[in-house]
Scaffold this motif. Sequence first.
Motif, mmCIF file in Angstrom:
data_model
loop_
_atom_site.group_PDB
_atom_site.id
_atom_site.type_symbol
_atom_site.label_atom_id
_atom_site.label_comp_id
_atom_site.label_asym_id
_atom_site.label_seq_id
_atom_site.Cartn_x
_atom_site.Cartn_y
_atom_site.Cartn_z
ATOM 1 N N TYR A 151 0.884 -1.087 0.018
ATOM 2 C CA TYR A 151 0.029 -0.071 0.072
ATOM 3 C C TYR A 151 0.988 1.331 0.082
ATOM 4 O O TYR A 151 0.296 2.397 0.117
ATOM 5 N N ILE A 162 -4.105 -1.613 -4.444
ATOM 6 C CA ILE A 162 -3.929 -2.322 -3.254
ATOM 7 C C ILE A 162 -4.873 -3.376 -3.182
ATOM 8 O O ILE A 162 -4.556 -4.712 -2.933
ATOM 9 N N VAL A 171 -5.003 -0.927 6.970
ATOM 10 C CA VAL A 171 -3.960 -0.014 7.024
ATOM 11 C C VAL A 171 -3.929 0.773 8.138
ATOM 12 O O VAL A 171 -2.719 1.251 8.888
ATOM 13 N N ILE A 230 -1.625 6.772 2.509
ATOM 14 C CA ILE A 230 -1.510 6.118 1.270
ATOM 15 C C ILE A 230 -0.975 6.994 0.088
ATOM 16 O O ILE A 230 -0.127 6.971 -0.856
#
Length: 446
Positions: free
Chosen positions: A121, A295, A365, A423
């Motif tokens: 990611y 991702i 994440v 990200i």
Amino acid sequence: MAAKLEKLENSRVKLTVDIDADGLEQAMEEAYRKNVKRITIPGFRKGRAPRKLIELNYGPDVFLEDAVEILLPRLYEQAVEETKIQPVDRPEVDITDIARGKGATFTYTVDVYPELQLGTYKDLEVEREIVKITDEDVENVLKQQQERGAQLVVPERKVVQEGDFLVIDYMGYIDGQPFSGGAAENQMIQVGSGRFIPGFEEQLVGMEVGQSSKITVTFPEDYHAEQLAGKEAVFHVTVKELKVRVLPELDDEFAKDISEFDTLEELRAHIRKNLEDEATRRTNIQMENKLLELIAEGSQVEVPQSMIKLEAEYLYGSFLQSLAMQGIREDVYLEITGRSKEEILEDFEPQAKTRIIYDLILEAVREKEGIDVSEEEVDDRIKEYLEQYADEPEAQERVRAYWNEQREQIAMGLAREKTMQLIVDSARITEVEAPRQETAEDSAEN
């Protein structure tokens, strides 16, 4: 009680729960106490009959069904807590074995919150489109605002031209006889709008206010009223009023009338900034979705169908709200499209699945990066919401009270924003000029 967990496909699990004879007996005793007040046995006051006597009269398993109803939710709750699963739907229940003096075995099959194997990611390559706002874009917005401010006025001329707005009376005849729906009084029409039968509006051009005339047209072969399709009709038409649309001048006065700005140039600058901000917002969302897509391609997850269906229902509800804002009811939309709710829900399922996967990615994440949201950050977001009510103290209090009740949702939204920003910040972004949107004029030239 012991719970056995078996993982199935598609984020589905089966819980097998065994209960011994004593546990089953305790549940039957509880069922007896629950039901005894409703049972009458000769020689005993209502609610006072011993359990053994009731079982002798009604059978040894008289309380077994109620005992099972007591056990099923209780054992399921205990099994969920023991196995630490996160159900996302109601379980399917099966009794695989049950007998007094031996115990029972129950199985619960249920969809659970999916486990995501998170892919890469960070350091992803992605393009971000840069939209160039042109003078033409700004002028188009100004033109729309100008048209909204247009007024209908009576011109000096009396002769009808293309684009004029008329008030007319008309009476239609087929084979010399009036027909249903063929007459109206004080009907407003814009010449050239194409709202009437082909050929009708064109024949109004050249008529004068106060003039009556006959207009002959032929209904189209595919006309919605089958009894009129393909037939020739004669309309007796009287032009009662004629008006033209006059646009306001694009000048400083116009800017003052429709905005808080004193000059047209200030209004143009404001419009340009709004267009640029909206374009940036839109292209940023496109880029973020592309990053999430990348991702997702490197991640593994099985989304249970129950979650997809639930999210599709949510999307359908949002769709119905947008229809309602246009004054369209659900039943009317379904009738117009000739589709069922189930068919439309099925259409929403791919989008629903994508949304779920993206949410799972962001949550994974967030957990991996340890992203948290402080109470101060929530307070700051609420202050932003309150800014638009700066001159309305009473409204501010109501809004503040509402958002204070939504603090958890605000925190979740902020966490999502911070995670997405991480990200984006770690990505390798290449800026490219967005392709120019083709206009009708461009198409005509090709």
